[in-house]
Design a protein around this motif. Sequence first.
Motif, PDB file in Angstrom:
ATOM      1  N   UNK A   1      27.960  37.362  52.476  1.00 60.66           N
ATOM      2  CA  UNK A   1      27.129  36.164  52.603  1.00 60.66           C
ATOM      3  C   UNK A   1      28.011  34.953  52.311  1.00 60.66           C
ATOM      4  N   UNK A   2      28.128  34.047  53.301  1.00 59.46           N
ATOM      5  CA  UNK A   2      28.966  32.860  53.174  1.00 59.46           C
ATOM      6  C   UNK A   2      28.077  31.618  53.087  1.00 59.46           C
ATOM      7  N   UNK A   3      28.398  30.715  52.146  1.00 59.00           N
ATOM      8  CA  UNK A   3      27.774  29.399  52.166  1.00 59.00           C
ATOM      9  C   UNK A   3      28.376  28.595  53.315  1.00 59.00           C
ATOM     10  N   UNK A   4      27.573  27.728  53.919  1.00 61.67           N
ATOM     11  CA  UNK A   4      28.057  26.840  54.980  1.00 61.67           C
ATOM     12  C   UNK A   4      27.983  25.393  54.505  1.00 61.67           C
ATOM     13  N   UNK A   5      29.083  24.653  54.640  1.00 60.21           N
ATOM     14  CA  UNK A   5      30.380  25.118  55.160  1.00 60.21           C
ATOM     15  C   UNK A   5      31.100  26.004  54.151  1.00 60.21           C
ATOM     16  N   UNK A   6      32.087  26.782  54.668  1.00 61.14           N
ATOM     17  CA  UNK A   6      32.828  27.710  53.812  1.00 61.14           C
ATOM     18  C   UNK A   6      34.318  27.413  53.930  1.00 61.14           C
ATOM     19  N   UNK A   7      34.819  26.420  53.189  1.00 62.28           N
ATOM     20  CA  UNK A   7      36.217  26.007  53.335  1.00 62.28           C
ATOM     21  C   UNK A   7      37.215  27.091  52.956  1.00 62.28           C
ATOM     22  N   UNK A   8      36.844  28.003  52.036  1.00 65.35           N
ATOM     23  CA  UNK A   8      37.778  29.046  51.604  1.00 65.35           C
ATOM     24  C   UNK A   8      37.707  30.289  52.479  1.00 65.35           C
ATOM     25  N   UNK A   9      36.645  30.431  53.262  1.00 62.66           N
ATOM     26  CA  UNK A   9      36.482  31.635  54.072  1.00 62.66           C
ATOM     27  C   UNK A   9      36.139  32.861  53.253  1.00 62.66           C
ATOM     28  N   UNK A  10      35.730  32.663  51.998  1.00 65.60           N
ATOM     29  CA  UNK A  10      35.387  33.776  51.123  1.00 65.60           C
ATOM     30  C   UNK A  10      33.878  33.871  50.963  1.00 65.60           C
ATOM     31  N   UNK A  11      33.344  35.048  51.252  1.00 66.91           N
ATOM     32  CA  UNK A  11      31.921  35.260  51.102  1.00 66.91           C
ATOM     33  C   UNK A  11      31.611  36.136  49.904  1.00 66.91           C
ATOM     34  N   UNK A  12      30.324  36.221  49.564  1.00 63.70           N
ATOM     35  CA  UNK A  12      29.867  37.104  48.489  1.00 63.70           C
ATOM     36  C   UNK A  12      29.543  38.469  49.085  1.00 63.70           C
ATOM     37  N   UNK A  13      30.214  39.532  48.625  1.00 62.62           N
ATOM     38  CA  UNK A  13      29.934  40.863  49.188  1.00 62.62           C
ATOM     39  C   UNK A  13      28.474  41.252  48.977  1.00 62.62           C
ATOM     40  N   UNK A  14      27.916  41.952  49.961  1.00 59.54           N
ATOM     41  CA  UNK A  14      26.545  42.431  49.890  1.00 59.54           C
ATOM     42  C   UNK A  14      26.536  43.955  49.887  1.00 59.54           C
ATOM     43  N   UNK A  15      25.708  44.529  49.042  1.00 64.40           N
ATOM     44  CA  UNK A  15      25.505  45.973  49.094  1.00 64.40           C
ATOM     45  C   UNK A  15      24.662  46.298  50.322  1.00 64.40           C
ATOM     46  N   UNK A  16      24.566  47.575  50.666  1.00 66.11           N
ATOM     47  CA  UNK A  16      23.726  47.970  51.797  1.00 66.11           C
ATOM     48  C   UNK A  16      22.284  47.541  51.557  1.00 66.11           C
ATOM     49  N   UNK A  17      21.822  47.707  50.320  1.00 61.50           N
ATOM     50  CA  UNK A  17      20.446  47.352  49.985  1.00 61.50           C
ATOM     51  C   UNK A  17      20.230  45.844  50.108  1.00 61.50           C
TER      52      UNK A  17
END
Length: 271
Positions: free
Chosen positions: A167-183
Amino acid sequence: MRENQTMILIVPPVHVRTALETGLTLGHRSYRLGSGAHLFRSSLPVNLRGGLMVIDDNGFDGQGNATAFCHEVLRECTTRGFSGVICNLEYRALPIQAQIVAELGALMHQRGWPLYVTEPYGPCSEHAKVLIPSALSGGSLQARLEEAITQYGAPRIALAVERVAADFFLPSPTGQGTPLSREELTQRLAEQNPTVFFSSELCAHYFTYMSKQNGAHFILFDDAGSIRKKLQVARNLDIQDAIFTYEEVDDLLPALLPGKKSASAPRSKNT
């Protein structure tokens, strides 16, 4: 999927029995480059034979003798009937790891066995196959692989399949998102009921949504269909080795195995 594409499944000891049922070549994640450059082992079934040895270097102190370690590896491969090694080394090139890759690459080549290494160690051995991760947050997977082929040649490239869910915030200057579990991914899809798109460049699905708390979000994720597309891109570039991690794809394996059809997925629009 062509029959000559090599699919390797990295598996911890606890899942070996189940993973054997897939019929894939297994990489046994049971070994470590330990303190003083000795080969540390986890518990494996006593009668297990065949597959590849997977070595990490978590917590390695950078001390010891590279040549002695390489011969420990060869002895264990002979004992277990392993026919290759995956050096899953951290992204820090200490001199002794580089020496191990160089010496082990030559020793494995003499025996006709493959040695796979993470990308920072690709220049350390002219014989090693270089693991190129499939996960991207921007750019193009095909361009990424073509760049690696230019440097090493297609026969030396292996696709390291990484299942994306972030899950990425927009805008995402670092290109780093928060990992999501399958659930968590399933919950986002259920809550947002979004229109899901497919990026041909990233070979991944995506959708956007708005949150009252923190604004615009961009979700990037893989399923069996997108992973099969990544494999196809690699095959089209004559990259014939693909490596998976069991815990990431265990639920997708029936759809990823040769001869199987892709599992159902959210309907996507191509972009």
